[in-house]
Design an enzyme around this catalytic site. Structure first.
Site, short mmCIF file in Angstrom:
data_model
loop_
_atom_site.label_atom_id
_atom_site.label_comp_id
_atom_site.label_asym_id
_atom_site.label_seq_id
_atom_site.Cartn_x
_atom_site.Cartn_y
_atom_site.Cartn_z
N GLY A 44 0.93 -1.12 0.07
CA GLY A 44 -0.07 0.03 0.03
C GLY A 44 0.91 1.19 -0.02
O GLY A 44 2.00 1.22 -0.02
N GLY B 252 2.36 3.73 1.53
CA GLY B 252 3.08 3.91 3.03
C GLY B 252 3.67 5.23 3.06
O GLY B 252 3.88 5.61 3.96
N ASP C 281 8.73 6.07 7.91
CA ASP C 281 8.33 7.39 8.37
C ASP C 281 7.54 8.30 7.46
O ASP C 281 6.90 9.14 7.78
CB ASP C 281 9.37 8.26 8.67
CG ASP C 281 10.51 8.58 7.43
OD1 ASP C 281 9.86 8.11 6.39
OD2 ASP C 281 11.65 8.90 7.71
N GLY C 282 7.12 7.43 6.19
CA GLY C 282 6.21 8.02 5.42
C GLY C 282 6.89 9.37 4.57
O GLY C 282 6.09 10.08 3.90
N ARG D 1 3.44 13.67 -8.38
CA ARG D 1 3.37 12.98 -9.64
C ARG D 1 2.33 12.81 -10.12
O ARG D 1 1.39 12.79 -9.51
CB ARG D 1 4.29 11.82 -9.55
CG ARG D 1 3.65 10.66 -8.81
CD ARG D 1 4.55 9.46 -8.83
NE ARG D 1 4.09 8.26 -8.21
CZ ARG D 1 4.67 7.05 -7.93
NH1 ARG D 1 6.00 6.95 -8.10
NH2 ARG D 1 4.06 6.08 -7.25
N ARG E 184 -2.00 -0.95 -9.86
CA ARG E 184 -0.90 -1.87 -10.14
C ARG E 184 -1.36 -3.35 -10.29
O ARG E 184 -2.39 -3.83 -9.75
CB ARG E 184 0.11 -1.72 -8.98
CG ARG E 184 0.79 -0.18 -8.60
CD ARG E 184 1.05 0.03 -7.30
NE ARG E 184 0.89 1.48 -6.97
CZ ARG E 184 1.98 1.98 -6.96
NH1 ARG E 184 3.05 1.21 -7.12
NH2 ARG E 184 2.09 3.11 -6.49
N ASP F 114 4.20 -4.62 -7.52
CA ASP F 114 3.71 -3.47 -7.14
C ASP F 114 4.20 -2.40 -7.93
O ASP F 114 3.79 -1.29 -7.66
CB ASP F 114 3.86 -3.28 -5.74
CG ASP F 114 5.32 -3.47 -5.01
OD1 ASP F 114 5.83 -4.55 -5.30
OD2 ASP F 114 5.84 -2.45 -4.66
N ASN F 115 5.02 -2.65 -8.68
CA ASN F 115 5.78 -1.56 -9.40
C ASN F 115 5.45 -1.65 -10.88
O ASN F 115 6.03 -0.71 -11.85
CB ASN F 115 7.11 -1.22 -9.38
CG ASN F 115 7.74 -0.88 -8.03
OD1 ASN F 115 6.92 -0.30 -7.38
ND2 ASN F 115 8.87 -1.24 -7.71
N ASP G 3 7.61 4.57 -10.50
CA ASP G 3 8.05 4.28 -9.10
C ASP G 3 9.84 4.02 -9.51
O ASP G 3 10.31 2.94 -9.83
CB ASP G 3 7.86 3.00 -8.42
CG ASP G 3 6.67 3.24 -7.94
OD1 ASP G 3 6.23 4.23 -7.33
OD2 ASP G 3 5.87 2.31 -7.32
#
Length: 491
Positions: A87, A89, A122-123, A173, A180, A249-250, A259
């Site tokens: 997800g 993050g 930490d996002g 972006r 995905r 996931d990419n 990504d």
């Protein structure tokens, strides 16, 4: 003010697809760069706000009217191992807009703070990876390769820690979609087939509208995704690009490059080239990228298998047929790209041999990938092997034989050497985001807070085909001491 109107279709899906939340505010954002051309195409007026006001927007401190920020759920195979929950993050989908070409675009903040999917992260994002994605994604766009794009980059005024203290930043972006393969896998892993169907219908509506209401639309969706990915990755190969982390996931369902982590462009041609510091076995090496797309396509097929046919055996057979047919079709896409790089407009039986012979000469000589193809636009005007080519691949009978065969094959299409030269110049770039140049501007930004070299490189890379680009220092390959052999994810 802006004429942009947001229409957030993803937020109208079932709640299981995302978690709504606002960006985490930062203390002192400053605008590094706003992509005016892209902003205007989305309906924004770059002059409607000051730099300080845009910084607040693209840091997530100020939400524009109509924004509906959310973190998307997805899973993914990472280096072959399945992770059932990943997800967004450190990213938030802010909003969607239909641009001036009628194309629906996502606007996403990357590095905007912790989300429900952050796990122990930490996002946030460091300035280096943010600027790298800005440089490379915009260069890919100019090279004609489908990609997410960079709308803005800001500093946050806050540090992040990646083994050391680094200045923080946020990238905004833009993409045709952030769905995905891993998005489908998230729901398939939970056997939530209703959500898989809802997602498939959404993707068809948004990215493959020609398939709507077709009886076999899910089978055709699998085929269509494979076709887009084949064209996409073939175009990567045509410029020597190595993604570095082709995890499921990419892999964008829309067929865009997404990504930009440990990505890089080859200097010397070697099909086994790997740059990613975490790709210890070369899974995502240059020559394996089409094979990885096929592997990822098989994972998508598994995730949507119940949609293909109620009869499980029939569904498996249909999926297997599509996946097995992918690689030969993808190789034809690659051959078409390479034909274009050699100036060919027609398809002829001996084209593969001409392409592979040149690549072999390049590999043996450790010739620069970009410069070898670039020098052909001048070489076609010569009656003998030009010095620009021999400087790269050497002087021997094999080179002479290849050059004569290539020139005869090209001119046999009935174009003049002058026409062929112009075609070659506008197909093979002189400028790419060479690793040593990118690393240099990132280091200057990180250590000195000086963004002038970054701006200059972005502007230079916007004109990769100009004849004047050949003489730019940035077109030159790295000296031995400048070589960059490893790139890092930056998360």
């Amino acid at each position: 003010m802006e004429s942009v109107e947001f229409d957030n279709s993803y937020s109208r899906l079932s709640d299981c697809f995302f978690v709504r939340q606002s960006p985490v505010a930062v203390t002192a954002p400053q605008l590094i760069r706003l992509n005016n051309e892209l902003a205007e195409s989305l309906g924004f007026n770059p002059d409607s706000r000051t730099s300080a006001e845009w910084a607040e927007v693209f840091a997530g401190n100020v939400l524009l009217d109509g924004s509906d920020p959310l973190a998307m759920a997805y899973a993914g195979h990472q280096f072959g191992s399945f992770v059932p929950q990943l997800g967004d993050g450190r990213a938030l989908l802010l909003a969607e807009v239909v641009d001036r070409d009628g194309i629906r675009r996502d606007i996403q903040l990357k590095g905007s703070g912790r989300t429900a999917f952050s796990r122990s992260g930490d996002g946030r994002a460091a300035i280096g990876p943010v600027l790298r994605e800005y440089v490379v994604s915009e260069a890919m766009h100019v090279l004609g390769i489908p990609t997410t794009r960079a709308l803005a980059a800001v500093t946050t005024g806050e540090p992040v820690y990646r083994g050391t203290k680094l200045p923080g930043a946020i990238l905004t972006r833009v993409a045709r979609s952030h769905v995905r393969v891993g998005t489908f896998q998230f729901f398939a892993a939970r056997q939530n087939w209703q959500a898989v169907r809802e997602l498939a219908d959404y993707v068809i509506w948004r990215n493959y509208p020609e398939l709507q209401n077709r009886p076999a639309r899910y089978v055709e969706l699998l085929q269509a995704v494979g076709e887009r990915q084949a064209r996409l990755v073939s175009s990567w190969l045509g410029v020597g690009f190595i993604h570095g982390v082709m995890n499921t996931d990419n892999m964008s369902i829309a067929g865009e490059t997404i990504d930009y982590g440990p990505c890089a462009f080859m200097d010397d041609y070697d099909p086994a080239t790997v740059f990613s510091s975490i790709d210890h076995v070369g899974r995502y090496r240059y020559e394996n990228q089409l094979g990885i797309v096929q592997w990822n396509l098989a994972r998508l097929a598994e995730a949507i298998l119940p949609l293909l046919d109620e009869d499980h055996e029939k569904a498996v057979n249909q999926a297997t047929e599509i996946v097995e047919a992918f690689y030969p079709q993808a190789e034809e896409c690659w051959l078409d790209v390479m034909r274009g790089k050699l100036g060919f407009k027609e398809s002829r039986p001996d084209d593969r041999e001409l392409v592979e012979s040149l690549l072999t000469l390049m590999h043996e000589a450790q010739a620069d990938f970009t410069l070898t193809f670039r020098c052909l636009w001048k070489g076609i005007l010569a009656g003998e092997v030009p010095s620009e080519l021999t400087d790269l691949v050497g002087v021997n009978a094999k080179v002479d034989k290849w050059f004569k065969s290539w020139r005869q094959r090209l001119l046999a299409e009935g174009v003049s050497p002058q026409e062929a030269s112009e075609q070659l110049r506008t197909t093979n770039p002189a400028l790419i985001p060479r690793n040593h140049n990118v690393e240099q501007v990132l280091a200057t930004a990180v250590k000195d807070g000086d963004f002038a070299p970054f701006h200059r490189l972005v502007e230079q890379l916007a004109k990769p085909y100009e004849a004047s680009a050949d003489s730019m220092p940035e077109a030159e390959p790295p000296r031995p001491e400048q070589r960059v052999t490893q790139t890092f994810c930056g998360t």
